[in-house]
Design an enzyme around this catalytic site. Sequence first.
Site, PDB file in Angstrom:
ATOM      1  N   HIS A 172       0.863  -1.183   0.000  1.00  6.24           N
ATOM      2  CA  HIS A 172       0.000   0.000   0.000  1.00  6.24           C
ATOM      3  C   HIS A 172       0.908   1.244   0.000  1.00  6.24           C
ATOM      4  O   HIS A 172       1.339   1.685  -1.057  1.00  6.24           O
ATOM      5  CB  HIS A 172      -0.936  -0.088   1.214  1.00  6.24           C
ATOM      6  CG  HIS A 172      -2.072   0.876   1.235  1.00  6.24           C
ATOM      7  ND1 HIS A 172      -2.348   1.747   0.228  1.00  6.24           N
ATOM      8  CD2 HIS A 172      -3.042   1.101   2.170  1.00  6.24           C
ATOM      9  CE1 HIS A 172      -3.416   2.464   0.525  1.00  6.24           C
ATOM     10  NE2 HIS A 172      -3.857   2.093   1.700  1.00  6.24           N
ATOM     11  N   ASP A 174       2.698   5.463  -7.787  1.00  2.57           N
ATOM     12  CA  ASP A 174       3.954   5.202  -7.085  1.00  2.57           C
ATOM     13  C   ASP A 174       5.167   5.155  -8.003  1.00  2.57           C
ATOM     14  O   ASP A 174       6.298   5.104  -7.536  1.00  2.57           O
ATOM     15  CB  ASP A 174       3.861   3.876  -6.325  1.00  2.57           C
ATOM     16  CG  ASP A 174       2.811   3.956  -5.239  1.00  2.57           C
ATOM     17  OD1 ASP A 174       2.873   4.915  -4.463  1.00  2.57           O
ATOM     18  OD2 ASP A 174       1.929   3.087  -5.182  1.00  2.57           O
ATOM     19  N   HIS A 182      -2.420  -1.990 -11.297  1.00  2.66           N
ATOM     20  CA  HIS A 182      -3.292  -1.529 -10.222  1.00  2.66           C
ATOM     21  C   HIS A 182      -4.528  -2.411 -10.197  1.00  2.66           C
ATOM     22  O   HIS A 182      -4.994  -2.843 -11.244  1.00  2.66           O
ATOM     23  CB  HIS A 182      -3.694  -0.065 -10.468  1.00  2.66           C
ATOM     24  CG  HIS A 182      -4.218   0.620  -9.248  1.00  2.66           C
ATOM     25  ND1 HIS A 182      -5.523   0.524  -8.863  1.00  2.66           N
ATOM     26  CD2 HIS A 182      -3.595   1.393  -8.326  1.00  2.66           C
ATOM     27  CE1 HIS A 182      -5.686   1.224  -7.760  1.00  2.66           C
ATOM     28  NE2 HIS A 182      -4.536   1.753  -7.400  1.00  2.66           N
TER      29      HIS A 182
HETATM   30  C1  LIG Z   1      -0.952  -3.364  -7.801  1.00  2.00           C
HETATM   31  C2  LIG Z   1      -1.074  -4.873  -7.941  1.00  2.00           C
HETATM   32  C3  LIG Z   1      -0.801  -5.486  -6.563  1.00  2.00           C
HETATM   33  C4  LIG Z   1      -2.488  -5.208  -8.426  1.00  2.00           C
HETATM   34  O1  LIG Z   1      -2.597  -6.567  -8.407  1.00  2.00           O
HETATM   35  P1  LIG Z   1      -3.899  -7.382  -8.853  1.00  2.00           P
HETATM   36  O2  LIG Z   1      -4.988  -6.497  -9.282  1.00  2.00           O
HETATM   37  O3  LIG Z   1      -4.174  -8.325  -7.741  1.00  2.00           O
HETATM   38  O4  LIG Z   1      -3.405  -8.115 -10.149  1.00  2.00           O
HETATM   39  P2  LIG Z   1      -2.660  -9.509 -10.203  1.00  2.00           P
HETATM   40  O5  LIG Z   1      -1.559  -9.554  -9.198  1.00  2.00           O
HETATM   41  O6  LIG Z   1      -3.714 -10.571 -10.141  1.00  2.00           O
HETATM   42  O7  LIG Z   1      -2.014  -9.487 -11.654  1.00  2.00           O
HETATM   43  C5  LIG Z   1      -2.751  -9.730 -12.853  1.00  2.00           C
HETATM   44  C6  LIG Z   1      -1.778 -10.140 -13.944  1.00  2.00           C
HETATM   45  O8  LIG Z   1      -0.931  -9.029 -14.279  1.00  2.00           O
HETATM   46  C7  LIG Z   1       0.437  -9.333 -13.966  1.00  2.00           C
HETATM   47  N1  LIG Z   1       1.004  -8.179 -13.284  1.00  2.00           N
HETATM   48  C8  LIG Z   1       0.348  -7.362 -12.416  1.00  2.00           C
HETATM   49  N2  LIG Z   1       1.144  -6.375 -12.015  1.00  2.00           N
HETATM   50  C9  LIG Z   1       2.325  -6.573 -12.629  1.00  2.00           C
HETATM   51  C10 LIG Z   1       3.555  -5.873 -12.604  1.00  2.00           C
HETATM   52  N3  LIG Z   1       3.703  -4.776 -11.871  1.00  2.00           N
HETATM   53  N4  LIG Z   1       4.577  -6.349 -13.345  1.00  2.00           N
HETATM   54  C11 LIG Z   1       4.414  -7.446 -14.094  1.00  2.00           C
HETATM   55  N5  LIG Z   1       3.275  -8.170 -14.173  1.00  2.00           N
HETATM   56  C12 LIG Z   1       2.239  -7.730 -13.428  1.00  2.00           C
HETATM   57  C13 LIG Z   1       0.400 -10.541 -13.045  1.00  2.00           C
HETATM   58  O9  LIG Z   1       1.578 -11.306 -13.160  1.00  2.00           O
HETATM   59  C14 LIG Z   1      -0.823 -11.259 -13.544  1.00  2.00           C
HETATM   60  O10 LIG Z   1      -0.448 -11.927 -14.712  1.00  2.00           O
HETATM   61  P3  LIG Z   1      -1.113 -13.347 -15.121  1.00  2.00           P
HETATM   62  O11 LIG Z   1      -2.595 -13.082 -15.207  1.00  2.00           O
HETATM   63  O12 LIG Z   1      -0.483 -13.639 -16.456  1.00  2.00           O
HETATM   64  O13 LIG Z   1      -0.749 -14.282 -14.030  1.00  2.00           O
HETATM   65  C15 LIG Z   1      -0.041  -5.402  -8.968  1.00  2.00           C
HETATM   66  O14 LIG Z   1      -0.268  -4.812 -10.243  1.00  2.00           O
HETATM   67  C16 LIG Z   1       1.386  -5.192  -8.527  1.00  2.00           C
HETATM   68  O15 LIG Z   1       1.931  -6.020  -7.806  1.00  2.00           O
HETATM   69  N6  LIG Z   1       2.031  -4.062  -8.953  1.00  2.00           N
HETATM   70  C17 LIG Z   1       3.350  -3.738  -8.531  1.00  2.00           C
HETATM   71  C18 LIG Z   1       3.305  -3.115  -7.136  1.00  2.00           C
HETATM   72  C19 LIG Z   1       2.753  -1.719  -7.146  1.00  2.00           C
HETATM   73  O16 LIG Z   1       3.135  -0.884  -7.964  1.00  2.00           O
HETATM   74  N7  LIG Z   1       1.842  -1.447  -6.215  1.00  2.00           N
HETATM   75  C20 LIG Z   1       1.266  -0.106  -6.048  1.00  2.00           C
HETATM   76  C21 LIG Z   1      -0.183  -0.091  -6.348  1.00  2.00           C
HETATM   77  S1  LIG Z   1      -0.796   1.560  -6.200  1.00  2.00           S
END
Ligand SMILES: CC(C)(COP(=O)(O)OP(=O)(O)OC[C@H]1O[C@@H](n2cnc3c(N)ncnc32)[C@H](O)[C@@H]1OP(=O)(O)O)[C@@H](O)C(=O)NCCC(=O)NCCS
Length: 443
Positions: free
Chosen positions: A269, A364, A308
Amino acid sequence: MTSNTLTITDNRTGKRYEVPIEEGNVIRATKLRDIKNGPDDFGLMSYDPAFTNTASCKSKVSFIDGDQGILRYRGYPIQELAEKSTYLETAYLIVKGELPDLKHFRVWEHNVKIHTMVHENIKKFMEGFRYDAHPMGMLVSTIAALSTFYPEAAQIHDLESRRLQTRRLIGKLPTLAAFAYRHTRGLPYVYPDNELSYAGNFLAMLFKMTELTYKPDPALERALDVLFILHADHEQNCSANAMRSVGSSQVDPYSATAAAAAALYGPLHGGANEQAIRMLMEIGSVDKVPAFIRTVKEGQRRLMGFGHRIYKNYDPRAKIVKQIAYQVFEVTGRNPLIDIALELERIALQDEYFIAHKLYPNVDFYSGIIYQAMGFPMTMFPVLFAIPRTSGWMAQWAEMVRDSEQKIARPRQVYIGEPERHWTLIDKRREPTMREDQVSEVI
Ligand SMILES: CC(C)(COP(=O)(O)OP(=O)(O)OC[C@H]1O[C@@H](n2cnc3c(N)ncnc32)[C@H](O)[C@@H]1OP(=O)(O)O)[C@@H](O)C(=O)NCCC(=O)NCCS
């Protein structure tokens, strides 16, 4: 003929149920309880870990359209507020629902600023932390400690008390945040200067040294204020949900805000921009970007600051943060990590993996680069987030308190543990035999 209902057929019994559809796409989960297999059956319930498709409240505070990349506070587009408003005015909008006229703004500004001081005992409390305490840990604990100074805050159904605690929290957060920072630096705490703007005073409390009055650089002051606007609220995110959930027990708002701030402390977060900076430092130079992108596409890494849960388009805040970065660099000098970030973004936005997964920069991706250029250590990143988010938390909390449909937050569970069994004497028990996966579950 069409009707705003959903017809569900229970194939176990052959019975049909009509469930009303409200607000265009909402069904009440409690309606599922009517669907029973027999008179003693509990009824159906929905299973939704992490609430990915469950609305926990009705809210008027902020609106997000993740597909279009839209964020609005109380109906106002984030771009307009970032360009034209100030954080204090936006905070008023968020907690009260409307933009203030000049008279109301002046009163609000006065009412917030008279609460920037903290009790001397709070200062002593903070002095008790270890020299190397994480500033966010200090902030979380000190917000909780405020509840002991204002016991009347427990009167959560009293409108005047709610308003007072809101002004107090918005007023005091920069002071607590700055004291936490000065503590980690071994520097004396600086008292607030109410002649300065909200952001300007915060900069003064952070960076004032021996000068009699601290004059914040106007470009940095405005940049910080805009970053505060961008972080003020974001509908039902993890910390807003913590604020509402803990607040639903009718605890005082300081304790609930401490819980919300604790949620913000987590790397998923408020700590994501730190992860983005660490990633950029690890990549090290622009020529290493293609190799890094390959590791992301192979699933070995995540591109931090990308993707996101809600935005499946460019996060509108990220666009604004990117512009601010250049304004800040005019004063601080260019943070070389920006070149790596720009190259990552350039390659990612035309790469089919990122296009197919709808992965775009989030807020971020660039914010950490700015904070670093302004001289903030990474441990301060979540603290900088908590200051403006306080207005959002208080607005979400007040909405929850006034909502007659809300009760103490108490989700259901799907029990998958042991059926009933009975206690035996310790020397009669067999050595537990557990599967590998069970062992990791119970420790
Ligand atoms: C923000 C976040 C947690 C959202 O996650 P989510 O909605 O639960 O999405 P998921 O983790 O289920 O990911 C969906 C797909 O996109 C991919 N993906 C998501 N974020 C990714 C990233 N930053 N880099 C590479 N691949 C990513 C996942 O590997 C997954 O791929 P698949 O369907 O082929 O397995 C995720 O995008 C992430 O970890 N981002 C990086 C951390 C970040 O910047 N967080 C700040 C948020 S404000």
